[in-house]
Design an enzyme around this catalytic site. Structure first.
Site, PDB file in Angstrom:
ATOM      1  N   LYS A 240      60.046   5.227 -21.197  1.00  0.00           N
ATOM      2  CA  LYS A 240      60.735   3.992 -21.597  1.00  0.00           C
ATOM      3  C   LYS A 240      60.531   3.792 -23.090  1.00  0.00           C
ATOM      4  CE  LYS A 240      60.505  -1.088 -21.245  1.00  0.00           C
ATOM      5  NZ  LYS A 240      59.961  -2.271 -20.552  1.00  0.00           N
ATOM      6  N   ASP A 245      61.416  -5.402 -27.444  1.00  0.00           N
ATOM      7  CA  ASP A 245      61.919  -6.117 -26.277  1.00  0.00           C
ATOM      8  C   ASP A 245      61.880  -7.616 -26.553  1.00  0.00           C
ATOM      9  OD1 ASP A 245      62.704  -7.014 -23.834  1.00  0.00           O
ATOM     10  OD2 ASP A 245      60.907  -6.360 -22.746  1.00  0.00           O
ATOM     11  N   LYS A 252      62.391 -13.889 -24.562  1.00  0.00           N
ATOM     12  CA  LYS A 252      60.973 -14.128 -24.291  1.00  0.00           C
ATOM     13  C   LYS A 252      60.469 -15.287 -25.155  1.00  0.00           C
ATOM     14  CE  LYS A 252      59.465  -9.370 -23.321  1.00  0.00           C
ATOM     15  NZ  LYS A 252      58.941  -9.526 -21.964  1.00  0.00           N
ATOM     16  N   ASP A 263      56.827  -1.801 -26.724  1.00  0.00           N
ATOM     17  CA  ASP A 263      57.571  -1.561 -25.491  1.00  0.00           C
ATOM     18  C   ASP A 263      58.186  -0.156 -25.434  1.00  0.00           C
ATOM     19  OD1 ASP A 263      57.964  -2.669 -23.005  1.00  0.00           O
ATOM     20  OD2 ASP A 263      59.939  -3.476 -23.485  1.00  0.00           O
ATOM     21  N   ASP A 322      65.532  -9.489 -19.261  1.00  0.00           N
ATOM     22  CA  ASP A 322      64.208  -9.045 -19.693  1.00  0.00           C
ATOM     23  C   ASP A 322      63.654  -7.947 -18.775  1.00  0.00           C
ATOM     24  OD1 ASP A 322      61.989  -8.963 -21.272  1.00  0.00           O
ATOM     25  OD2 ASP A 322      61.099 -10.830 -20.530  1.00  0.00           O
ATOM     26  N   GLU A 324      64.647  -5.023 -18.427  1.00  0.00           N
ATOM     27  CA  GLU A 324      65.558  -4.020 -18.984  1.00  0.00           C
ATOM     28  C   GLU A 324      65.021  -2.604 -18.831  1.00  0.00           C
ATOM     29  OE1 GLU A 324      63.292  -5.493 -20.683  1.00  0.00           O
ATOM     30  OE2 GLU A 324      62.405  -3.795 -21.736  1.00  0.00           O
ATOM     31  N   ARG A 326      63.531  -1.032 -16.452  1.00  0.00           N
ATOM     32  CA  ARG A 326      63.874  -0.350 -15.194  1.00  0.00           C
ATOM     33  C   ARG A 326      65.330   0.125 -15.202  1.00  0.00           C
ATOM     34  NH1 ARG A 326      62.252  -5.512 -11.675  1.00  0.00           N
ATOM     35  NH2 ARG A 326      60.818  -5.694 -13.431  1.00  0.00           N
TER      36      ARG A 326
HETATM   37  N1  BES Z   1      58.292  -4.973 -21.458  1.00  0.00           N
HETATM   38  C1  BES Z   1      58.190  -5.962 -20.462  1.00  0.00           C
HETATM   39  C2  BES Z   1      56.919  -5.854 -19.649  1.00  0.00           C
HETATM   40  C3  BES Z   1      55.645  -6.078 -20.353  1.00  0.00           C
HETATM   41  C4  BES Z   1      55.297  -7.330 -20.827  1.00  0.00           C
HETATM   42  C5  BES Z   1      54.759  -5.042 -20.465  1.00  0.00           C
HETATM   43  C6  BES Z   1      54.096  -7.507 -21.430  1.00  0.00           C
HETATM   44  C7  BES Z   1      53.551  -5.222 -21.083  1.00  0.00           C
HETATM   45  C8  BES Z   1      53.238  -6.457 -21.574  1.00  0.00           C
HETATM   46  C9  BES Z   1      59.362  -5.871 -19.487  1.00  0.00           C
HETATM   47  O1  BES Z   1      60.547  -5.421 -20.022  1.00  0.00           O
HETATM   48  C10 BES Z   1      59.554  -7.250 -18.982  1.00  0.00           C
HETATM   49  O2  BES Z   1      59.859  -8.097 -19.765  1.00  0.00           O
HETATM   50  N2  BES Z   1      59.340  -7.427 -17.693  1.00  0.00           N
HETATM   51  C11 BES Z   1      59.437  -8.702 -17.082  1.00  0.00           C
HETATM   52  C12 BES Z   1      60.159  -8.515 -15.776  1.00  0.00           C
HETATM   53  C13 BES Z   1      60.618  -9.804 -15.151  1.00  0.00           C
HETATM   54  C14 BES Z   1      61.727 -10.419 -15.968  1.00  0.00           C
HETATM   55  C15 BES Z   1      61.069  -9.519 -13.746  1.00  0.00           C
HETATM   56  C16 BES Z   1      58.030  -9.215 -16.843  1.00  0.00           C
HETATM   57  O3  BES Z   1      57.155  -8.420 -16.512  1.00  0.00           O
HETATM   58  O4  BES Z   1      57.822 -10.407 -16.999  1.00  0.00           O
HETATM   59 ZN    ZN Z   2      60.414  -4.180 -21.718  1.00  0.00          ZN
HETATM   60 ZN    ZN Z   3      61.703  -7.009 -20.880  1.00  0.00          ZN
END
Ligand code: BES
Ligand code: ZN
Ligand code: ZN
Length: 473
Positions: A240, A245, A252, A263, A322, A324, A326
């Site tokens: 990834k 992000d 966010k 990210d 967010d 994204e 996946r």
């Molecule tokens: N990049 C983030 C996940 C992340 C956040 C990894 C903080 C490490 C530290 C990912 O793209 C994301 O924002 N995931 C969301 C998913 C949710 C919207 C279902 C998350 O984990 O809050």
């Molecule tokens: Zn992300």
């Molecule tokens: Zn994200």
């Protein structure tokens, strides 16, 4: 960097003693007099990570003591070895003055290699943006002849590469620069590299990668590296590479956005791992796929509620922009799957929920096949590179149901976010394919021996070891 180690030829070197609190008592008995007095004077208590330099008569260094903390009691092995945390050596290579050092203990070759790795990654510093580079000449460690110096260097360089890529701010490590980094790596090992960027992604049927990255200034891209034995078993490494992000339209909040230059940590770890595979010449047909995008806001941004096609054919309802990572991974996993590979490994900073579950130091991994899980768990133990298996719990799979598309990119509930993200990915991988998904943090929030605050490689050594055992040289 080669200067970090000297192969043992019996030349004198300053000894380093790794001492538990009990070990310190024994050591003091053996070194009564001036040295013991110096230990007293400096209140050295052998706390874990505590260091003491013992001066010699002429103002040089006679020995170095490195504390290992209290004994573990009953679980202690006869040699006392089990209570030594070899990684603490990582604090010495930055703290000691230049010179030649050796460990005063007889470690077996594997432990010695781990010590050397810790020594090497302990010298890491990220000074690209400091006008005045710190004046630092790393001390040298004596290694026994049977240590695999090439492996030590390959893994150390893999960690440095991953850290450098992650630490570089998004303004200087966007999809274009990530492509350049991949190109540099491919050139180093004479690997083939192909990049599909911008609207060509739509033509080439990577609709999800395109949708996530299309609002950013740098066009989204799929970086595709091939290397190795074309007749060999196929290994596909998938990373990834979300270079920043913002969350997209589901923006966010500030505190959650702060670290999001990291990210692309999955891509950074995959490039590091691929570098080690190529450097050590594993007998494998390697393919590396990196989805390099920025999840930005603009007139072209994808939206909550959009229904997007995927490479695989399934339609995906966007519940949250967010989630994204996946999406980017899904198209790459479909491509990986089309190769009928022997093994797919993906690495991604995929969910905050993985951190809630295991914290920043232990990376969750997901795998369907128990035998693959056991191989990785054994490698995790041997390399002291913490990862922990979480289940692809089928009971939560319908949390991803959509009424108007084949699947939704977020779960209907608040629980088990790392698992539901992994379940989303699993829809794009055949049940029979050996596939490991790693949800890494790729960042040290606080510094510990060998691991300064900032970007970090996680699971890379464990995965490399597993690959070595699976494919050999
Ligand atoms: N990049 C983030 C996940 C992340 C956040 C990894 C903080 C490490 C530290 C990912 O793209 C994301 O924002 N995931 C969301 C998913 C949710 C919207 C279902 C998350 O984990 O809050
Ligand atoms: Zn992300
Ligand atoms: Zn994200």
């Amino acid at each position: 960097m080669e200067n970090l180690f000297v192969v043992d030829k019996g030349r004198p070197a300053c000894p380093i003693y790794l001492l538990t609190k009990q070990g310190l008592k024994d050591w003091l008995e053996d070194h009564a007099g001036k040295q013991a007095a110096w230990v007293e004077t400096n209140h050295f208590k052998a706390r874990r990570g505590e260091m003491l330099i013992l001066p010699d008569k002429s103002g040089g260094i006679e020995a170095v003591l490195l504390g290992q903390g209290a004994s573990q009691g009953a679980s202690e092995s006869a040699s006392g070895r089990s209570e030594i945390d070899i990684f603490t050596i990582g604090s010495l290579s930055k703290a000691l003055p230049s010179g030649v050092y050796r460990l005063a203990h007889d470690l077996d070759a594997e432990d010695m290699e781990l010590a050397a790795h810790a020594w090497m990654i302990g010298t890491y510093h990220f000074d690209k943006y400091l006008p005045q580079k710190p004046d630092f000449e790393a001390p040298q460690l004596v290694l026994p002849k049977d240590c695999r110096l090439d492996r030590i260097m390959a893994l150390g360089e893999a960690v440095f590469l991953a850290r450098d890529l992650i630490n570089t701010p998004a303004a200087d490590m966007g999809p274009v620069e990530l492509e350049m980094a991949a190109l540099k790596l491919a050139e180093k090992f004479d690997a083939e590299i192909d990049v599909i960027a911008g609207d060509a992604l739509v033509e080439a049927n990577y609709p999800l990668i395109h949708a996530v990255g299309r609002a950013a200034y740098d066009a989204p891209r799929l970086i595709d590296i091939r290397w190795g034995n074309p007749e060999g078993k196929k290994l596909v490494l998938v990373g990834k590479g979300v270079c920043f992000d913002s969350g997209g339209l589901n923006l966010k909040p500030g505190a959650y956005m702060d670290l999001m230059k990291k990210d692309m940590g999955g891509a950074a770890n995959i490039l590091g791992l691929a570098g080690a595979v190529m450097q050590c010449g594993l007998d494998v047909n390697l393919r590396v796929l990196i989805g390099a995008v920025e999840n930005a806001i603009g007139p072209e941004a994808f939206r909550p509620g959009d229904i997007l096609p995927s490479r695989q054919g399934m339609t995906v309802e966007i519940g949250n922009t967010d989630a994204e990572g996946r999406l980017v991974l899904a198209d790459m996993l479909t491509e990986a799957e089309s190769e009928q590979p022997d093994l797919i490994i993906d690495m991604a900073t995929l969910t905050g929920a993985a951190r809630t579950a295991l914290g920043p130091e232990v990376a969750p991994f997901f795998v369907r096949q128990d035998n693959v899980a056991h191989d990785l768990e054994a490698a995790v133990q041997a390399e002291n590179d913490p990862m922990w298996r979480l289940p692809l719990w089928a009971g939560y799979d319908d949390w991803l149901s959509s009424r108007i598309a084949d699947v939704r990119n977020i779960s209907s509930g608040p629980h088990a976010g790392a698992i539901t993200a992994a379940l989303f990915l699993s829809r794009f991988v055949d049940r029979k394919t050996d596939w490991i998904h790693c949800d890494i943090y790729a960042w040290n929030p606080k510094s510990s021996p060998g691991r300064p605050v900032g970007g970090e490689a996680q699971g890379m050594r464990a995965l490399f070891r597993m690959l070595e055992q699976r494919y050999g040289r």
